[in-house]
Design an enzyme around this catalytic site. Structure first.
Site, mmCIF file in Angstrom:
data_model
loop_
_atom_site.group_PDB
_atom_site.id
_atom_site.type_symbol
_atom_site.label_atom_id
_atom_site.label_comp_id
_atom_site.label_asym_id
_atom_site.label_seq_id
_atom_site.Cartn_x
_atom_site.Cartn_y
_atom_site.Cartn_z
ATOM 1 N N ASP A 177 0.839 -1.215 0.000
ATOM 2 C CA ASP A 177 0.000 0.000 0.000
ATOM 3 C C ASP A 177 0.869 1.258 0.000
ATOM 4 O O ASP A 177 2.088 1.190 0.017
ATOM 5 C CB ASP A 177 -0.950 -0.003 1.197
ATOM 6 C CG ASP A 177 -0.192 0.041 2.521
ATOM 7 O OD1 ASP A 177 0.868 -0.604 2.618
ATOM 8 O OD2 ASP A 177 -0.646 0.715 3.460
ATOM 9 N N GLU A 553 2.560 -10.441 -0.157
ATOM 10 C CA GLU A 553 2.800 -8.999 -0.083
ATOM 11 C C GLU A 553 4.304 -8.767 0.106
ATOM 12 O O GLU A 553 5.054 -9.699 0.405
ATOM 13 C CB GLU A 553 2.020 -8.356 1.075
ATOM 14 C CG GLU A 553 2.050 -6.832 1.027
ATOM 15 C CD GLU A 553 1.025 -6.139 1.934
ATOM 16 O OE1 GLU A 553 0.288 -6.837 2.653
ATOM 17 O OE2 GLU A 553 0.986 -4.893 1.922
#
Ligand code: CA
Ligand code: CA
Length: 578
Positions: A177, A553
């Site tokens: 993010d 991730e």
């Protein structure tokens, strides 16, 4: 070093020919004088050959069964070719199983991945255009200038009421993010600072091709400065408290950073963020103080900021960041990563150790309980105690000057911890520390492997015992392919590497290859993302799927111990014994 140069050498055709799925090894290569192990999971064979790319045999060895089975219950076969030390490009051949991916034996064989693991932070920079000269095909527009950041109602004070606009540019995006979290920045920045602090001579030789390259600072410190200068803006100058994070209200969709223009907020100050900040600033002061000409005043600013943060935390010793509770009182609701923590004993220990090591003042340590119990918990974003111990142990001069009575006990505990890590590692199916326990395979398991390696490097630095180095290298081999899935978990480095990390720029940039040098989270049977993994055997529970944030991730706090481990081993390679 041009870190955008891949070491990926396999075309699809070569993979069909080389890269038998049953042979698991470090897909990049081995130092001539170091241990060299491959693991065969296909379950049969008695002999193996090391061959040149022309299939000429240069070494023949006997396979031996692993002492213990893997987590699925099967014993593996171990190919040990440590005694073969000749520089070159090779394949491993096991009759009936096939040919391995290609690998090299040579000095500095891991220099490419070592540099890339730090260069990855350049690709994570907010508030700057990534130019082609530095970023190659991953060049992109500037994202998130962060010069107009709103003080969220949860962070309001008399002097900075809700809605106040502050400037808080630079810093690294945290993970997949685009938000910037002090708690996770703290451990990441400190680990990179420690890499320089522990290996200054070697790190001065590591060139990253970043915009600051060629000034008089080592590039790893240039990269750290990008985040450190952001962190400094996260302290409220009026009271010394530090905002927990700089964030959108909610996660962006998968888009390039310059398209992600939602309002940005700084939210509630907290004890964890403030102490992590104090620790990093104290350490930074110690290190950047050695560059007074290049960075006039910076070391002073850092130690002042650290002291101010310490004082805030001493007056506010138990302010948790509780996002759910916060969202019941304030709006807009904040739903990005919470990095919530309720126990700050370890943050106090870490900050006290860094402040004491830098200032020589014992008062920080006498203010806390330095050794509340016997444990030596591996560092994570919410458990940072060992970082403080590492610092005390290696800054022995300061501690001796103060006659720190706990120091001998701390040293003893670090070596006992390292012994507990390596004990029995040779008996596992992959002959690694990482494969000793299923409990290692949680969210971000690859950072467990890397942090075990860092702890072993610390123990080596203290003892000069080469066994610790040997098992640090084995965990790096684990990360680079000697493991339960056969992936090298660092993007762009190895023959079979993740192509679809949970990472917004890698997903949105229109370039097939992901941004290089990123360590994915790794096997974790938890499936917190509800994406089914092909196996729930702990070390096989992985899928290269962009949606699978619980295994695929990337994150700054995972890359940092990788960067430490692989660069430390490059620096120490001549100390390895076969
Ligand atoms: Ca904690
Ligand atoms: Ca891409």
């Amino acid at each position: 070093m041009a870190s955008i140069c891949f070491t990926v050498t396999s075309t699809a055709q070569q993979i069909a020919e080389n890269g038998a799925p049953g042979i698991r090894l470090n897909q990049i290569g081995y130092y001539p004088g170091a241990p060299k192990i491959a693991v065969i999971v296909a379950g049969h064979g008695t002999v193996f050959y090391v061959q040149t790319p022309e299939k000429k045999t240069v070494f023949t060895g006997a396979l031996k069964w692993s002492v213990k089975p893997d987590f699925a219950g099967n014993k593996t076969l171990i190919a040990d070719f440590s005694s073969y030390q000749k520089t070159g490009k090779y394949l491993l051949f096991v009759p009936g199983v096939g040919y391995s991916y290609p690998f090299e034996i040579r000095p500095f064989v891991l220099k490419g991945v070592a540099g890339a693991s730090i260069k990855a932070y350049y690709f994570m920079r907010a508030s700057i255009q990534l130019r082609k000269k530095y970023a190659g095909k991953w060049s992109r527009a500037e994202g998130h200038p962060d010069t107009s950041v709103i003080v969220h109602p949860s962070a309001a004070t008399d002097k900075r009421p809700a809605g106040t606009v502050i400037s808080s540019p630079r810093g690294w995006y945290d993970a997949g993010d685009y938000n910037k979290y002090i708690v996770n920045s703290g451990i990441s920045t400190s680990t990179l600072l420690s890499l320089y602090e522990d290996f200054p001579a070697y790190m001065k030789t590591v060139k990253l091709n970043i915009p600051e390259s060629g000034n008089n600072l080592p590039d790893v410190l240039n990269e750290v400065l990008w985040n450190l200068r952001w962190m400094l803006t996260m302290q409220d100058p009026n009271d010394g408290g530090v905002y927990h994070k700089l964030t959108n209200a909610a996660f962006d969709k998968f888009e390039m950073p310059d398209n992600a223009t939602a309002p940005r907020y700084v939210v509630q100050k907290g004890t964890a963020a403030t102490l992590d900040f104090a620790a990093v600033m104290a350490q930074a002061s110690r290190i950047f103080g050695k560059f007074p000409k290049e960075l006039p005043g910076l070391a002073d600013s850092c130690i002042k900021a650290a002291n101010k943060a310490w004082n805030w935390a001493a007056a506010n010793p138990n302010v948790a960041y509780d996002q759910e509770a916060m969202n019941q009182t304030f709006s807009p609701k904040i739903t990005t990563g919470s990095y919530g923590d309720r126990n700050f004993n370890d943050e106090f220990i870490w900050a006290a150790c860094e402040l004491s090591a830098t200032t020589g003042e014992e008062r920080f340590i006498t203010a806390i309980n330095l050794m509340p119990d016997e444990k030596m918990p591996l560092p994570t974003w919410n458990q940072v105690r060992l970082l403080g111990y590492y610092t005390l142990i290696k800054n022995i001069r300061t501690a001796h000057d103060n006659g720190l009575k706990e120091l001998p006990e701390l040293k003893k505990r670090l070596l006992a911890f390292a012994d507990s890590l390596i004990g029995g590692a040779n008996e596992t199916a992959y002959e690694t520390v990482m494969n000793k326990s299923a409990r290692n395979f949680n969210w971000g398991s690859n950072s467990v492997a890397a942090n075990q390696g860092v702890a072993l490097i610390q123990a080596y630095q203290l003892s000069n015992d080469p066994r610790y180095l040997q098992f640090a290298l084995a965990n790096l081999d684990y990360i680079l392919g000697r493991n339960g899935t056969g992936y090298s978990y660092v993007t762009g480095y190895g023959s079979k590497t993740p192509m679809h990390p949970h990472h917004r720029p890698s997903s949105s940039d229109g370039i097939a290859e992901p941004i290089p040098g990123l360590l994915v989270g790794g096997p974790n049977p938890g499936m917190q993302d509800h994406i089914k993994v092909p196996s729930i055997v702990p070390d096989e529970a992985y899928i290269d799927d962009e949606r699978a944030y619980a295994v695929n991730e990337i994150a700054i706090n995972w890359n940092a111990p990788l960067a430490y481990l692989v660069n430390a081993l490059e620096a120490l390679q001549s100390k390895l014994k076969p």
